[in-house]
Design an enzyme around this catalytic site. Structure first.
Site, PDB file in Angstrom:
ATOM      1  N   HIS A  69      63.849  32.047   7.434  1.00  0.00           N
ATOM      2  CA  HIS A  69      64.020  30.987   6.437  1.00  0.00           C
ATOM      3  C   HIS A  69      64.811  29.805   7.028  1.00  0.00           C
ATOM      4  CE1 HIS A  69      63.889  34.349   3.206  1.00  0.00           C
ATOM      5  NE2 HIS A  69      62.785  33.643   3.066  1.00  0.00           N
TER       6      HIS A  69
ATOM      7  N   CYS B 194      71.947  34.955   0.444  1.00  0.00           N
ATOM      8  CA  CYS B 194      70.774  35.691  -0.066  1.00  0.00           C
ATOM      9  C   CYS B 194      71.072  36.508  -1.317  1.00  0.00           C
ATOM     10  CB  CYS B 194      70.258  36.676   0.976  1.00  0.00           C
ATOM     11  SG  CYS B 194      69.702  35.929   2.489  1.00  0.00           S
TER      12      CYS B 194
END
Length: 278
Positions: free
Chosen positions: A166, A267
């Site tokens: 990501h 996250c």
């Protein structure tokens, strides 16, 4: 305001994270007891040390990656965009518990229904004044377009992500105008793209280790600038860089186990700046 938060949504860890979680990195076996202990410390900091109202969703053994709530939604002010994760096995994380949770917080919930779109929240960097969206194996141009349609008040720029899972695998906000960025070639290239796309000049904090450049910045009433960063026992050189930030309350957090399945500090929560009670 960048980092302003009253609420956080987190999710308990399923035991299936050990065997079945998706992974890009080859990080060895996850020790569940240790992973759970690290996660409980993280949630404890949000709830007790920082005084956030924490909504903790139960684990779902059929969704091994469900602890990584950031990927399931992008929340900005009163609006929550439910994403369409790039990995099909993760889509139920969004349509079930996360949707109900965000509706319970009285947010304006928008669903991404376009079957050509993919978006993981881990690819979305909100700077407080604009969005950068990583185009990765998990997020595509259509996903970025829907995000731009949802948050019309903000500019949205896309950044190619090649060597990482990501965009936020190697960067994050470390303060109101401060981008923490890893030292790898891929991270530095992405930063250059962001600087070219933006008409605003951000300060940058260069972090020796890409993984440690993912830190969690919060702006808490009565506590000011708070930064959760990776612990010195994991990344000693990176921790030294964070320790130079004199205006922040610094909280080192170990993330040894979840890193094995590509987990980073941002996250595991969604921060929500709403003043209403749960």
């Amino acid at each position: 305001r960048q980092g302003a938060a009253h609420h956080a949504v987190v999710r308990a860890l399923p035991e299936s994270v050990c065997q079945q979680a998706l992974r890009v990195e080859k990080g060895g076996a996850v020790d569940f007891a240790r992973a759970e202990r690290e996660h409980q410390l993280y949630v404890g900091v949000l709830r007790h040390k920082l005084g956030l109202q924490v909504l903790e969703l139960p684990a779902d053994e059929s969704l091994p990656d469900c602890v990584f709530v950031e990927d399931a939604a992008v929340v900005c002010e009163e609006t929550a965009l439910l994403t369409r994760p790039g990995a099909p096995s993760r889509r139920k994380e969004v349509t079930e518990a996360m949707k109900i949770a965000l509706e319970s917080l009285n947010l304006n919930v928008v669903e991404m229904t376009d079957e050509n779109a993919t978006l993981d929240g881990g690819d979305v960097l909100f700077t407080g004044r604009e969005f950068f969206v990583g185009l990765s194996k998990r997020t595509n141009q259509r996903g970025a377009e829907i995000l731009a349609d949802t948050f019309k008040d903000y500019a949205v720029s896309t950044v190619p992500v090649h060597d990482s899972l990501h965009l936020k695998s190697f960067c994050s906000m470390a303060g109101p105008n401060l981008i923490a960025i890893g030292s790898s070639e891929g991270a530095q290239k992405a930063l250059k793209t962001m600087q070219q796309m933006s008409d605003h000049r951000y300060d940058k904090l260069t972090i020796p280790d890409d993984a440690a450049a993912n830190c969690l910045y919060l702006n808490i009433p009565n506590k000011g600038h708070v930064l959760l960063h990776r612990a010195p026992e994991e990344y000693p050189e990176s921790a030294k860089v964070f320790e130079k930030l004199k205006d922040h309350m610094l909280i080192p957090i170990a993330n040894i186990e979840l890193q094995k399945v590509d987990g980073a500090l941002t996250c595991c929560c969604i921060l929500i700046n709403k003043t209403s009670e749960l």
